[in-house]
Design an enzyme around this catalytic site. Sequence first.
Site: not given
Length: 658
Positions: A171, A412, A461, A467
Amino acid sequence: MKYFFRKLSLLLALTSSLPFMLVHAESYKLDSPNGKLKLELTFDKQLSYSLKVGEQSIFKNSTASLTVNGSNENLTVKRIVSVKRDSVNRILLPHVQQKSKEVVEHYNEITLEYSNQQSIIFRVFNEGMAYRFRTTQVGNVEVNSEHAQFRFLDNHQVLFPEEESFISHNERLYLPIPLDKISNKKFASLPLLVDLSGTKVVITETGLRDYPGMWLKGSSSHSLSAVFPKHVIKSELKKDSDRNENIIQRAPYLSTHHIKKEQEGRHFPWRVFAISQNDAELLTNQLSYLLADELAIDPSWVKPGKVAWDWWNANNIHGVDFKAGINTQTYKYYIDFAAKYGIEYIVLDEGWHHLDNVLNIVPDINVKEIIDYGKSKNVDVILWVIWKTLDQQLEFALDEFEKWGAAGIKVDFMQRDDQAMVNYYWKVAEQAAIRHLLVDFHGSYKPAGLRRTYPNVITREGVRGLEHNKWADYITAEHNLTLPFIRQLAGPMDYTPGAMINSQPENFEIIFNRPMSKTTRAHQMAMYVVFESPLQMLADTPSNYLKEHESTEFISKVPTVWDETIILSAKLSDHIITARKSGEDWFIGVMGNSKKREFTFDLSFLGKGDFSMKSFADGVNADKYASDYQTKTQKVSVTTKIKINLAPSGGWVARISK
């Protein structure tokens, strides 16, 4: 004298045989079906390739090789023993229609077979190029290394998602860095983009299976080269952590395989280069899907849709007569909200089970009661789990989830893409599919083909999404206008849009339990058309959505899969105007950057007849109060021209119906 003549005779003998000892350079050419992309392969001791679009060079003398079972053979012995060519032109019909109900697969292919039981396959499409290796060795095979160097002619700018470690959620921000400033100590996850003075190249991979993911680092001043995480032999959770690992031992090789049949061999992942002379073309590029492995299941039960999400808004429900939190009453409230707006799913995120055991449910939660209540309201439930805990009881836990009636799982914190972890993704996908469970991977690497083989892996993701607004201020309009051109090209992205508390950058605040967007309301709403995720989140609290009924009602009607996608206008980090069709309806989403903007576009894509269009635009005061919006309903037709004004970090969205 005798010695002299013996030497002379030996020299003459060697000279006379020299033409048979040398490996002469061999050259092969392959064009895209439309003739615009031109690939040239040269084999002279090793393979190199060059690629042009028109007269513009993309790569020049780039190189690729694979080392298997410690082979250090003399490259002058390695030779090409056969060359095969093929062409394909067909229409694919994906079950999960991320961009369209039809996908055109049109390419030309060349396969070079080497004398060492390896082949390299190149495919050239109108929208890019890809290559991969194959080996026909049998038995135990170790891949010691893969070499890939991408050589550019000039010092182009790269949008570089720089990483600090192979342990990563992938990310990242896309940092603009010139090629000559990317040292061999800097490396990035994929995908990334190279800007060749207007022509864009997005580098990614697909068909990633039983093999580590590819990352890129600086090489020479105008080059990037591949780097891979080595095979993990031993890892363990960090002390006092239920999710973060230490890698204790890595192997000296990338991957290990047992190949049973020579004729089947083993294919390795595709190295993909999406190429566009027009930024808009990157938004419809399908190479990641087209090059992936074929469908492995009957996907008829896989149902895309929207999902009400609890974690981003911290269950911050208000105006109710019960204490909100991780409890059965709260999730029934989510279900009531979802049922009111026709939202297909809710998710129980972190907190519903003890983290050491996915079947050890916390006292205030009755999962079976929640799932049964949801089914009575036509709302299904997705369950969040930590990957490591799930792995320890995978089949038994999935059996229980199936018995409870869960619709899927959100897995996750994997944070790796070495061979073992990639195999974990495939194992979960297969086992979940057996039990008709959807899968949403978080804390994950980018999409790399799994979704075509197992469409129940419906989104993931691997993206710096909304987020991050809970703890940082870098999710800007420009960032939002970069993701679709790069990250979204690899596949669906679970960005989790939908903030109902909106702000301009100058009055943005970081509030973990009551987060907001750094864009206007209309910008957030437009994401539901522009951003692709067949399982699309509504990130804010039901209480806020109920208060903002007009916005919520519109969002709830935006599909998550599409029959057709048309990009009306787009420029990287600047703006996107996307039109998508579902059934008889068209939806248009417009996202702008941090500057005030004006756009005009026509509706020439509409068919004959009169239509009604309802639009949401930035309000006249959205430059100060970002939640301000205005709606308009008007008759439109194929001849109508639409003029819109965007506030800074603004947007516009509309639904057009007959």
